[in-house]
Design a protein around this motif. Structure first.
Motif, PDB file in Angstrom:
ATOM      1  N   PHE A 105      15.005  26.011  11.260  1.00 45.52           N
ATOM      2  CA  PHE A 105      15.559  26.037   9.917  1.00 45.52           C
ATOM      3  C   PHE A 105      16.444  24.829   9.662  1.00 45.52           C
ATOM      4  O   PHE A 105      16.916  24.169  10.594  1.00 45.52           O
ATOM      5  CB  PHE A 105      16.354  27.326   9.672  1.00 45.52           C
ATOM      6  CG  PHE A 105      17.655  27.395  10.425  1.00 45.52           C
ATOM      7  CD1 PHE A 105      18.850  27.017   9.826  1.00 45.52           C
ATOM      8  CD2 PHE A 105      17.693  27.840  11.740  1.00 45.52           C
ATOM      9  CE1 PHE A 105      20.046  27.077  10.517  1.00 45.52           C
ATOM     10  CE2 PHE A 105      18.886  27.908  12.433  1.00 45.52           C
ATOM     11  CZ  PHE A 105      20.068  27.525  11.825  1.00 45.52           C
ATOM     12  N   GLU A 106      16.661  24.569   8.387  1.00 46.61           N
ATOM     13  CA  GLU A 106      17.583  23.542   7.937  1.00 46.61           C
ATOM     14  C   GLU A 106      18.716  24.241   7.199  1.00 46.61           C
ATOM     15  O   GLU A 106      18.468  25.047   6.302  1.00 46.61           O
ATOM     16  CB  GLU A 106      16.862  22.585   6.983  1.00 46.61           C
ATOM     17  CG  GLU A 106      17.752  21.578   6.317  1.00 46.61           C
ATOM     18  CD  GLU A 106      17.052  20.770   5.226  1.00 46.61           C
ATOM     19  OE1 GLU A 106      17.693  19.861   4.694  1.00 46.61           O
ATOM     20  OE2 GLU A 106      15.875  21.065   4.899  1.00 46.61           O
ATOM     21  N   GLU A 107      19.939  23.932   7.579  1.00 54.41           N
ATOM     22  CA  GLU A 107      21.087  24.467   6.862  1.00 54.41           C
ATOM     23  C   GLU A 107      21.245  23.676   5.569  1.00 54.41           C
ATOM     24  O   GLU A 107      21.420  22.468   5.584  1.00 54.41           O
ATOM     25  CB  GLU A 107      22.349  24.346   7.709  1.00 54.41           C
ATOM     26  CG  GLU A 107      23.587  24.889   7.016  1.00 54.41           C
ATOM     27  CD  GLU A 107      24.841  24.693   7.841  1.00 54.41           C
ATOM     28  OE1 GLU A 107      25.090  25.526   8.733  1.00 54.41           O
ATOM     29  OE2 GLU A 107      25.542  23.690   7.584  1.00 54.41           O
ATOM     30  N   ILE A 108      21.180  24.383   4.449  1.00 50.35           N
ATOM     31  CA  ILE A 108      21.334  23.750   3.143  1.00 50.35           C
ATOM     32  C   ILE A 108      22.785  23.843   2.694  1.00 50.35           C
ATOM     33  O   ILE A 108      23.342  22.900   2.160  1.00 50.35           O
ATOM     34  CB  ILE A 108      20.400  24.407   2.097  1.00 50.35           C
ATOM     35  CG1 ILE A 108      18.935  24.377   2.564  1.00 50.35           C
ATOM     36  CG2 ILE A 108      20.567  23.754   0.732  1.00 50.35           C
ATOM     37  CD1 ILE A 108      18.362  22.991   2.823  1.00 50.35           C
ATOM     38  N   TYR A 109      23.402  24.988   2.913  1.00 52.91           N
ATOM     39  CA  TYR A 109      24.804  25.184   2.552  1.00 52.91           C
ATOM     40  C   TYR A 109      25.422  26.203   3.487  1.00 52.91           C
ATOM     41  O   TYR A 109      24.799  27.210   3.821  1.00 52.91           O
ATOM     42  CB  TYR A 109      24.947  25.651   1.100  1.00 52.91           C
ATOM     43  CG  TYR A 109      26.388  25.798   0.678  1.00 52.91           C
ATOM     44  CD1 TYR A 109      27.096  24.702   0.206  1.00 52.91           C
ATOM     45  CD2 TYR A 109      27.042  27.020   0.773  1.00 52.91           C
ATOM     46  CE1 TYR A 109      28.438  24.827  -0.156  1.00 52.91           C
ATOM     47  CE2 TYR A 109      28.381  27.147   0.411  1.00 52.91           C
ATOM     48  CZ  TYR A 109      29.067  26.048  -0.050  1.00 52.91           C
ATOM     49  OH  TYR A 109      30.389  26.166  -0.402  1.00 52.91           O
ATOM     50  N   ASN A 110      26.677  25.941   3.864  1.00 51.42           N
ATOM     51  CA  ASN A 110      27.451  26.855   4.689  1.00 51.42           C
ATOM     52  C   ASN A 110      28.906  26.685   4.283  1.00 51.42           C
ATOM     53  O   ASN A 110      29.541  25.698   4.636  1.00 51.42           O
ATOM     54  CB  ASN A 110      27.260  26.516   6.170  1.00 51.42           C
ATOM     55  CG  ASN A 110      28.143  27.341   7.100  1.00 51.42           C
ATOM     56  OD1 ASN A 110      28.930  28.164   6.663  1.00 51.42           O
ATOM     57  ND2 ASN A 110      28.004  27.094   8.382  1.00 51.42           N
ATOM     58  N   GLY A 111      29.409  27.637   3.490  1.00 54.17           N
ATOM     59  CA  GLY A 111      30.793  27.533   3.068  1.00 54.17           C
ATOM     60  C   GLY A 111      31.166  28.596   2.056  1.00 54.17           C
ATOM     61  O   GLY A 111      30.418  29.550   1.815  1.00 54.17           O
ATOM     62  N   MET A 137      21.974  20.494  -5.466  1.00 51.24           N
ATOM     63  CA  MET A 137      23.398  20.726  -5.637  1.00 51.24           C
ATOM     64  C   MET A 137      24.009  21.292  -4.351  1.00 51.24           C
ATOM     65  O   MET A 137      25.076  20.857  -3.917  1.00 51.24           O
ATOM     66  CB  MET A 137      23.670  21.680  -6.799  1.00 51.24           C
ATOM     67  CG  MET A 137      25.154  21.943  -7.013  1.00 51.24           C
ATOM     68  SD  MET A 137      25.562  23.516  -7.779  1.00 51.24           S
ATOM     69  CE  MET A 137      24.971  24.698  -6.612  1.00 51.24           C
ATOM     70  N   LEU A 138      23.332  22.276  -3.747  1.00 54.57           N
ATOM     71  CA  LEU A 138      23.855  22.882  -2.524  1.00 54.57           C
ATOM     72  C   LEU A 138      23.961  21.848  -1.403  1.00 54.57           C
ATOM     73  O   LEU A 138      24.963  21.813  -0.678  1.00 54.57           O
ATOM     74  CB  LEU A 138      22.979  24.058  -2.091  1.00 54.57           C
ATOM     75  CG  LEU A 138      23.049  25.294  -2.982  1.00 54.57           C
ATOM     76  CD1 LEU A 138      21.999  26.307  -2.557  1.00 54.57           C
ATOM     77  CD2 LEU A 138      24.433  25.912  -2.980  1.00 54.57           C
ATOM     78  N   ASP A 144      30.696  18.178   1.677  1.00 53.90           N
ATOM     79  CA  ASP A 144      32.149  18.127   1.516  1.00 53.90           C
ATOM     80  C   ASP A 144      32.876  19.388   1.982  1.00 53.90           C
ATOM     81  O   ASP A 144      34.091  19.481   1.821  1.00 53.90           O
ATOM     82  CB  ASP A 144      32.491  17.861   0.041  1.00 53.90           C
ATOM     83  CG  ASP A 144      32.000  16.496  -0.419  1.00 53.90           C
ATOM     84  OD1 ASP A 144      31.970  15.562   0.408  1.00 53.90           O
ATOM     85  OD2 ASP A 144      31.633  16.364  -1.605  1.00 53.90           O
ATOM     86  N   VAL A 145      32.146  20.350   2.531  1.00 54.83           N
ATOM     87  CA  VAL A 145      32.793  21.580   3.012  1.00 54.83           C
ATOM     88  C   VAL A 145      33.517  21.263   4.330  1.00 54.83           C
ATOM     89  O   VAL A 145      32.886  20.807   5.285  1.00 54.83           O
ATOM     90  CB  VAL A 145      31.774  22.717   3.225  1.00 54.83           C
ATOM     91  CG1 VAL A 145      32.442  23.947   3.842  1.00 54.83           C
ATOM     92  CG2 VAL A 145      31.073  23.074   1.929  1.00 54.83           C
ATOM     93  N   PRO A 146      34.829  21.482   4.387  1.00 57.09           N
ATOM     94  CA  PRO A 146      35.557  21.243   5.644  1.00 57.09           C
ATOM     95  C   PRO A 146      35.051  22.173   6.756  1.00 57.09           C
ATOM     96  O   PRO A 146      34.662  23.317   6.495  1.00 57.09           O
ATOM     97  CB  PRO A 146      37.012  21.594   5.292  1.00 57.09           C
ATOM     98  CG  PRO A 146      37.078  21.624   3.799  1.00 57.09           C
ATOM     99  CD  PRO A 146      35.704  21.956   3.311  1.00 57.09           C
TER     100      PRO A 146
END
Length: 154
Positions: A105-111, A137-138, A144-146
């Motif tokens: 899988f590819e992480e698209i967004y985590n935050g 957008m994701l 930029d998610v710390p």
């Protein structure tokens, strides 16, 4: 144990996509795209193997898992370019992944879900209750998610 489960998933997905190919050959006018609940369930299991989360039992409203540190997490999964985000609530944390046919899988967004909501605040609600067309957008806001705001990987 994790490797064994991942191999079982990979084998099953191989069989699933083999069946999809046969259906597409039999009736070329239909895509027979694996989608919906099955894809969501597969994504949740893959996320639970790769992130420090515990899945909720059965179907639960708004969140699919709890992180080891207690944060509530919604997991969204796709085999294509279509991840969604709810219109009527903001998940505490959101993991969006794009699966491959081999189970990788590819992480698209985590935050935090709030970061996504802030980007969608001026979008009109949809009849389906989900915002779509979010992949670029994701990916953009995920950069930029710390690290402290991400759900840690195993």
């Amino acid at each position: 144990m994790k490797e064994e489960i991942q191999q079982q998933i990979s084998d099953a997905l191989g069989q699933l996509f083999d069946a999809v190919s046969k259906l597409q050959l039999a009736y070329p006018g239909k895509p027979f795209t694996p989608d919906g609940r099955l894809v969501g369930d597969i994504g949740e299991v893959i996320a639970s193997l790769n992130y420090r989360i515990t899945l909720n039992e059965g179907l639960t409203k708004h969140h699919d898992a709890v992180a080891d540190d207690g944060r509530l997490v919604q997991i969204k999964t796709t085999f294509s370019d279509h991840l969604t985000f709810p219109v009527h609530h903001v998940p505490d944390y959101y993991i969006g992944i794009r699966l491959q046919a081999d189970g990788s899988f590819e992480e698209i967004y985590n935050g935090p879900g709030q970061l996504i909501f802030d980007q969608l605040v001026n979008r009109k609600p949809t009849r389906t209750g989900l915002h779509g067309g979010l992949m670029s957008m994701l990916k953009r806001i995920n950069k930029d998610v710390p690290d402290a705001e991400r759900i840690p990987q195993r």
